[in-house]
Design an enzyme around this catalytic site. Sequence first.
Site, short mmCIF file in Angstrom:
data_model
loop_
_atom_site.label_atom_id
_atom_site.label_comp_id
_atom_site.label_asym_id
_atom_site.label_seq_id
_atom_site.Cartn_x
_atom_site.Cartn_y
_atom_site.Cartn_z
N HIS A 286 -14.91 14.34 -21.33
CA HIS A 286 -15.24 14.51 -19.92
C HIS A 286 -16.30 15.56 -19.69
O HIS A 286 -17.11 15.45 -18.77
CB HIS A 286 -13.97 14.78 -19.11
CG HIS A 286 -13.23 13.50 -18.84
ND1 HIS A 286 -13.32 12.82 -17.66
CD2 HIS A 286 -12.47 12.73 -19.66
CE1 HIS A 286 -12.61 11.71 -17.74
NE2 HIS A 286 -12.08 11.64 -18.95
N ASP B 232 -8.86 -5.16 -2.36
CA ASP B 232 -8.52 -4.07 -1.45
C ASP B 232 -8.09 -2.83 -2.24
O ASP B 232 -7.01 -2.81 -2.85
CB ASP B 232 -7.38 -4.56 -0.53
CG ASP B 232 -7.12 -3.62 0.63
OD1 ASP B 232 -7.41 -2.41 0.49
OD2 ASP B 232 -6.59 -4.08 1.66
N LYS C 41 0.81 -1.22 0.00
CA LYS C 41 0.00 0.00 0.00
C LYS C 41 0.85 1.27 0.00
O LYS C 41 0.44 2.29 0.55
CB LYS C 41 -0.99 -0.01 1.18
CG LYS C 41 -1.91 -1.23 1.14
CD LYS C 41 -2.92 -1.28 2.25
CE LYS C 41 -3.82 -2.50 2.08
NZ LYS C 41 -4.79 -2.67 3.16
#
Length: 590
Positions: A475, A379, A303
């Site tokens: 976008h 995760d 992480k």
Amino acid sequence: MAALFVRSALCAQRQQAHLPVVARLLTSTTAARRATKTPKGSSAAPLAASATTNTARMHLPSFSNEELAEMVENRKVSVHKLETLLEDTQRAVDVRRMVTQRALAKDGNIKNADTAMDDLPHGEFDYRGFYDSIHGTNCEAVIGYMPVPVGVVGPLVVNGQTFRVPMATTEGALLASTNRGCRAITMSDGATSVILKNGMTRAPLVRVPSVAYAAEMKAWIESPENKQALTNAFNSTTRFGRLQDIDVRIAGRNVYVRFACHCGDAMGMNMVTKGTVEALALLNEHFPEAQMIALSGNVCSDKKAAAINWVEGRGRSVVCETILKKNVVENLLHTTVDDMIFVNQNKNLIGSAVAGSLGGFNAHAANIVAALFIATGNDPAQVIESSQCITVLEKEGEDLHMSVSMPSIEIGTVGGGTSLPAQAAALKMLGCQGANREATGANADTLAHVVASSVLAGEISLIAALATNDLLKAHIDLNRKTSSPAEQAQEAVASNTSSAAATGHPSATTTRGMHTSSVVGHAITFGHPSTGGPLNARAASSSAEQAIYYAPGTRLSTFAASGPALPHSVSSSAASADEYGSDGPMLPVP
Ligand SMILES: CC(C)(COP(=O)([O-])OP(=O)([O-])OC[C@H]1O[C@@H](n2cnc3c(N)ncnc32)[C@H](O)[C@@H]1OP(=O)([O-])[O-])[C@@H](O)C(=O)NCCC(=O)NCCSC(=O)C[C@@](C)(O)CC(=O)[O-]
Ligand SMILES: NC(=O)C1=CN([C@@H]2O[C@H](COP(=O)(O)OP(=O)(O)OC[C@H]3O[C@@H](n4cnc5c(N)ncnc54)[C@H](OP(=O)(O)O)[C@@H]3O)[C@@H](O)[C@H]2O)C=CC1
């Protein structure tokens, strides 16, 4: 596009109800065309303004879901425009699910295709069951749940298998883009993905009295006999984990012992940590003066952005490639092989080098990895290393060889959030939910291939959009709400009907670069070639297309001179609240 559904009054009365829906649709469209046909050079008013239109206009909501699904499957209705055309977002979701479920069954890739999506909530939600399932496993101090929309992209053909990939995100344009990339891959005979290495790591920090003691410990661990003893200790804690390697790093009196474990179908962080504790106990018997300071010493590295994962790999190390055909690059992506290579080299390679990037030699791998992790219960904090990726583009004859190399994809199909009902449904859609009973780890391998190939799809589309200067337009169109589905439907009817008067075809208005062009026949030319659909008609339509295409290297002044296609004006004071409810003072101009 709504002109496609212009139907005669006769048809509206359902006098043709006995015909299959597509035949009815075609008949009515032909009738409408005939009714509006004007002689060449005639100055007759466009269809939208004529009296005929008002009586002949027929909206999609009058069709049943079954009929709509059939139209989508026959490429008479764009699955992407259901919300607008039906003026009912819930129905659009229902029809899209029906189409997806039937596609899953037709692909023949997964067991129980008809029920695979059942637990993916789309209406009523069993929140009590949800609270029961997460209690003691997934979250503490619960106060609710966070709905995140889930969409689907595909078909995506990887290693000869066809996937429909669920992605959870709140970033408009992401699925449209990834879907375009999937289409490019599948039109180019699919992608090939390989796993080069598999080892989830945990590296505890062990403190020793001297560097000599540290060196002695390193040598002891690396002797084959001791390594085997440590492996046996590690493996004794799990039925499925199998230690692959032990890598020892020393910094002064700190020893970091990096255990790498094949964790079967689990991502494996708990599993490998458990095994590590057992192996350390054995180590401690031989090195009694060693102290365990922290079970994770950050050399793992979990992480956090770290070169060790980029260089050595963590979880599954995957490489995925495709050869995009020249005509796919030109007709679907509206750019050229050379332009995509040019953008990739200068953005993803040189740009990232200038930025001092760590495994970020890509356009937006993290976008796809995050959306897939959230959808499948993996995760999300591990997106940081799982999205390390280098994207390479090279010429292959006149075609484009494209690859993504991702050394540290950390995923599982058992454990963590993967067994929650909604997340398990997403894995079922991919045919890799739970433990693979024939070959341990094969389900997680499949998911790793899906992650890498979906990243490849995302890279294809975004690099192309940058090459054609379409990023901002996409976008603004898909990431900001400008009108309600009902208003959009009215706009679609108005714009498509007037275009249909001239051409007899539905149309879509789009902006490429800084211009707007009308694309004729768009709505009836979509559809995947794997299901017999033709290439996007835009390239064929287009001498106008040439005029609005900007190759990389276009002078900035050309953009400015060509006039804005995007809303760009801002008032000097915020008089009323905008769509975000913001009517506060603006920041002072420096
Ligand atoms: C938006 C497009 C795809 C339009 O591109 P287009 O070529 O105008 O699309 P089209 O209407 O001609 O349709 C072509 C295909 O695109 C797909 N497609 C098209 N629309 C939809 C839709 N609504 N829903 C689902 N799929 C859609 C679909 O596959 C469709 O084929 P069809 O199925 O119709 O036969 C294109 O302009 C594009 O990809 N733009 C790039 C957007 C993008 O990649 N955004 C990602 C996030 S950017 C970011 O967060 C990271 C960044 C940029 O900061 C990183 C960096 O620094 O680089
Ligand atoms: N502990 C930590 O430091 C960290 C934990 N996490 C969290 O850890 C969780 C994931 O840990 P993880 O170890 O993957 O999951 P779990 O802790 O849920 O362990 C996986 C379990 O699945 C069993 N299993 C059954 N079938 C299989 C199979 N085919 N392949 C592999 N295992 C199988 C394993 O059995 P067996 O017991 O025999 O091995 C094990 O009990 C996530 O919630 C994540 O957020 C994340 C980062 C750090």
